[in-house]
Design an enzyme around this catalytic site. Sequence first.
Site, PDB file in Angstrom:
ATOM      1  N   GLU A 164      35.688  40.070  30.477  1.00 29.18           N
ATOM      2  CA  GLU A 164      36.560  40.967  29.696  1.00 29.18           C
ATOM      3  C   GLU A 164      37.994  40.463  29.829  1.00 29.18           C
ATOM      4  OE1 GLU A 164      38.565  43.700  31.129  1.00 29.18           O
ATOM      5  OE2 GLU A 164      38.148  43.294  33.235  1.00 29.18           O
ATOM      6  N   SER A 213      35.265  36.655  43.475  1.00 28.77           N
ATOM      7  CA  SER A 213      34.797  37.621  44.469  1.00 28.77           C
ATOM      8  C   SER A 213      33.287  37.473  44.579  1.00 28.77           C
ATOM      9  CB  SER A 213      35.174  39.048  44.067  1.00 28.77           C
ATOM     10  OG  SER A 213      34.446  39.437  42.930  1.00 28.77           O
ATOM     11  N   GLY A 223      30.460  41.981  39.891  1.00 27.83           N
ATOM     12  CA  GLY A 223      29.359  41.564  39.016  1.00 27.83           C
ATOM     13  C   GLY A 223      29.674  40.207  38.399  1.00 27.83           C
ATOM     14  N   THR A 224      30.848  40.107  37.779  1.00 32.98           N
ATOM     15  CA  THR A 224      31.260  38.848  37.155  1.00 32.98           C
ATOM     16  C   THR A 224      31.515  37.788  38.233  1.00 32.98           C
ATOM     17  OG1 THR A 224      32.322  40.180  35.456  1.00 32.98           O
ATOM     18  CG2 THR A 224      32.910  37.853  35.523  1.00 32.98           C
ATOM     19  N   ASN A 244      37.924  40.295  52.684  1.00 32.85           N
ATOM     20  CA  ASN A 244      39.003  41.219  52.318  1.00 32.85           C
ATOM     21  C   ASN A 244      39.357  42.170  53.452  1.00 32.85           C
ATOM     22  OD1 ASN A 244      40.057  40.552  49.857  1.00 32.85           O
ATOM     23  ND2 ASN A 244      38.782  41.943  48.661  1.00 32.85           N
ATOM     24  N   ASN A 304      46.532  39.048  47.936  1.00 24.58           N
ATOM     25  CA  ASN A 304      46.461  37.771  47.221  1.00 24.58           C
ATOM     26  C   ASN A 304      47.576  36.815  47.631  1.00 24.58           C
ATOM     27  OD1 ASN A 304      44.217  38.639  45.900  1.00 24.58           O
ATOM     28  ND2 ASN A 304      45.290  39.270  44.038  1.00 24.58           N
ATOM     29  N   GLU A 322      36.453  14.116  51.904  1.00 28.48           N
ATOM     30  CA  GLU A 322      36.798  14.022  53.324  1.00 28.48           C
ATOM     31  C   GLU A 322      36.848  15.408  53.969  1.00 28.48           C
ATOM     32  OE1 GLU A 322      40.546  12.053  54.059  1.00 28.48           O
ATOM     33  OE2 GLU A 322      40.364  12.505  56.196  1.00 28.48           O
TER      34      GLU A 322
HETATM   35  N1  LIG Z   1      41.528  39.793  47.457  1.00 25.19           N
HETATM   36  C1  LIG Z   1      41.293  40.419  46.313  1.00 25.19           C
HETATM   37  N2  LIG Z   1      40.141  41.076  46.130  1.00 25.19           N
HETATM   38  C2  LIG Z   1      39.928  41.700  44.957  1.00 25.19           C
HETATM   39  C3  LIG Z   1      40.912  41.728  43.927  1.00 25.19           C
HETATM   40  N3  LIG Z   1      40.409  42.450  42.888  1.00 25.19           N
HETATM   41  C4  LIG Z   1      39.184  42.866  43.260  1.00 25.19           C
HETATM   42  N4  LIG Z   1      38.894  42.425  44.508  1.00 25.19           N
HETATM   43  C5  LIG Z   1      37.629  42.599  45.232  1.00 25.19           C
HETATM   44  O1  LIG Z   1      36.624  42.019  44.411  1.00 25.19           O
HETATM   45  C6  LIG Z   1      35.452  42.833  44.395  1.00 25.19           C
HETATM   46  C7  LIG Z   1      35.222  43.319  42.984  1.00 25.19           C
HETATM   47  O2  LIG Z   1      35.192  42.218  42.148  1.00 25.19           O
HETATM   48  P1  LIG Z   1      36.165  41.991  40.908  1.00 25.19           P
HETATM   49  O3  LIG Z   1      36.665  40.579  40.995  1.00 25.19           O
HETATM   50  O4  LIG Z   1      37.146  43.111  40.797  1.00 25.19           O
HETATM   51  O5  LIG Z   1      35.183  42.157  39.717  1.00 25.19           O
HETATM   52  P2  LIG Z   1      34.670  41.100  38.671  1.00 25.19           P
HETATM   53  O6  LIG Z   1      34.335  39.832  39.372  1.00 25.19           O
HETATM   54  O7  LIG Z   1      35.657  41.005  37.559  1.00 25.19           O
HETATM   55  O8  LIG Z   1      33.288  41.752  38.213  1.00 25.19           O
HETATM   56  P3  LIG Z   1      32.963  43.024  37.299  1.00 25.19           P
HETATM   57  O9  LIG Z   1      32.392  43.985  38.239  1.00 25.19           O
HETATM   58  O10 LIG Z   1      31.970  42.511  36.350  1.00 25.19           O
HETATM   59  O11 LIG Z   1      34.246  43.464  36.655  1.00 25.19           O
HETATM   60  C8  LIG Z   1      35.732  43.955  45.366  1.00 25.19           C
HETATM   61  O12 LIG Z   1      35.210  43.580  46.613  1.00 25.19           O
HETATM   62  C9  LIG Z   1      37.240  44.041  45.384  1.00 25.19           C
HETATM   63  O13 LIG Z   1      37.705  44.605  46.604  1.00 25.19           O
HETATM   64  C10 LIG Z   1      42.120  41.009  44.143  1.00 25.19           C
HETATM   65  O14 LIG Z   1      43.019  40.939  43.309  1.00 25.19           O
HETATM   66  N5  LIG Z   1      42.246  40.373  45.345  1.00 25.19           N
HETATM   67 MG   LIG Z   2      35.749  42.360  35.934  1.00 26.55          MG
END
Ligand SMILES: Nc1nc2c(ncn2[C@@H]2O[C@H](COP(=O)(O)OP(=O)(O)OP(=O)(O)O)[C@@H](O)[C@H]2O)c(=O)[nH]1
Ligand SMILES: [Mg+2]
Length: 439
Positions: free
Chosen positions: A69, A138, A142-143, A204, A226, A252
Amino acid sequence: MQEIVSIYIGKAGILLGEAVWELYCMEHGILINGNMPSYESETDFKFTNFFQQVRPAKFVPRALFFDLEPTYTNKLRNGKHRFLFNSEQFLTGDDDAANNFITDRYNSGSEIIDSMIETVRNFTNNCENVEGFIIYHSAGGGTGYCLTALLMERLRNDYPKKMFTEFSIYPTPIISPITTEPFNAVLSTLTSSEYSDCCFIVDNEAMYQMCCSNLLMKNPNYTNLNRLIAQTVSSATISLRLESALNSNLKELQKNLVPLPRLNFPYATYAPVVPGDKIYDITVEQLTKSCFSKENQMVKCNPEYGKYLGCCLQFRGNVEPTEINLAIKAMREENSFELVDWCPSAFKVGVNLRKPSFLPNSDLAELERTACVLSNNTNIGDYLTRLNQKYNILESKNDFVCWFKMQNIEFAEYKEAYDFLNQLISDYEEVDLDIYQVD
Ligand SMILES: Nc1nc2c(ncn2[C@@H]2O[C@H](COP(=O)(O)OP(=O)(O)OP(=O)(O)O)[C@@H](O)[C@H]2O)c(=O)[nH]1
Ligand SMILES: [Mg+2]
């Protein structure tokens, strides 16, 4: 030239990517529009493996951003870095997987994957000789999990000789209430084992606690996390971007950290993590010690236990080699770290004399010298065991299991990943006990 292409997937990947490139640009004297005023006087052009030179003093990050998205890619494209990137570096769907692996994999993910591969192909066609990819995502999203898994499977197939490194952000309920995340994280661990040469785990929870305890923040947000992760990533990759005697390329780096291919989950420790308003001077001995302390680890594992399969200590800034030798000698005398017997050369040290950079209004004190340890230690087993426990708690809650069981194939995949995680934990244990058998 051996280019390294960075790929950012899902919300966490993209937001982290923004912080990482903001810092890289500062470090290489590149403005947020890609111009480099100091171009004429620059002497070390190795960084062009991370930045494409489009005109003599104009650079574009070798980076791609993918999501199902458009919210976060739009944020980046319309934000202050809008002139740094080109539209071909972004690809999004118009869907959101709502943390659901199955929906992602079989619907939106499979629709977008061919276009992603084509985007990568077009991008790499503009490179001389890509060395590999660094993928940020992450493990719980899901993504972040699913699209990464699909992409890595395809890229591994299309680019069998390239290196694949990951920074994978593992979930914690402290900041994300989504209960199914440990499922995705367990699956993601299996994917990283299959397709990645070297997967740095970023926990995290550890990052959050570091912000609270070391940086004295009350409610750290993702931006704070971040920026701290970016600082560590920058130290982990500095030797790839500037001339360096240690870890000068991905191959390496992998060789130094992953002597056994299945055990490919190192983590980083960065020091010092002290608040920006503090006036602070640190000796090389203190810096070295902090690099091996629990408070500064990106994954919480007990540093009093465990053996190193590989360990790279990277200093930045004003550090004398004699001071480093003394600091390491002091640590050895304290007997505070143990290497696996069969790999006595597993401890490596590098120095980059350039002063480290810090983001504007950095949460961190701006110091003359910093250090970072990249290590593959059997104590990562602690963390993996905790992940396993989270998975078990979730599995014991029938609501989710019923739902997953209705999707037979997918549940079998979860089971395979769970069994794999247990095997990985026991492999690390066996290395620790010196009874690991290489197959
Ligand atoms: N360090 C960090 N962790 C994040 C951030 N945003 C989300 N998370 C973590 O990532 C996980 C959720 O994944 P997202 O990356 O938000 O979701 P996505 O990969 O876009 O997947 P969808 O669920 O399909 O939207 C959770 O564990 C959040 O705590 C970020 O900006 N920094
Ligand atoms: Mg997402």
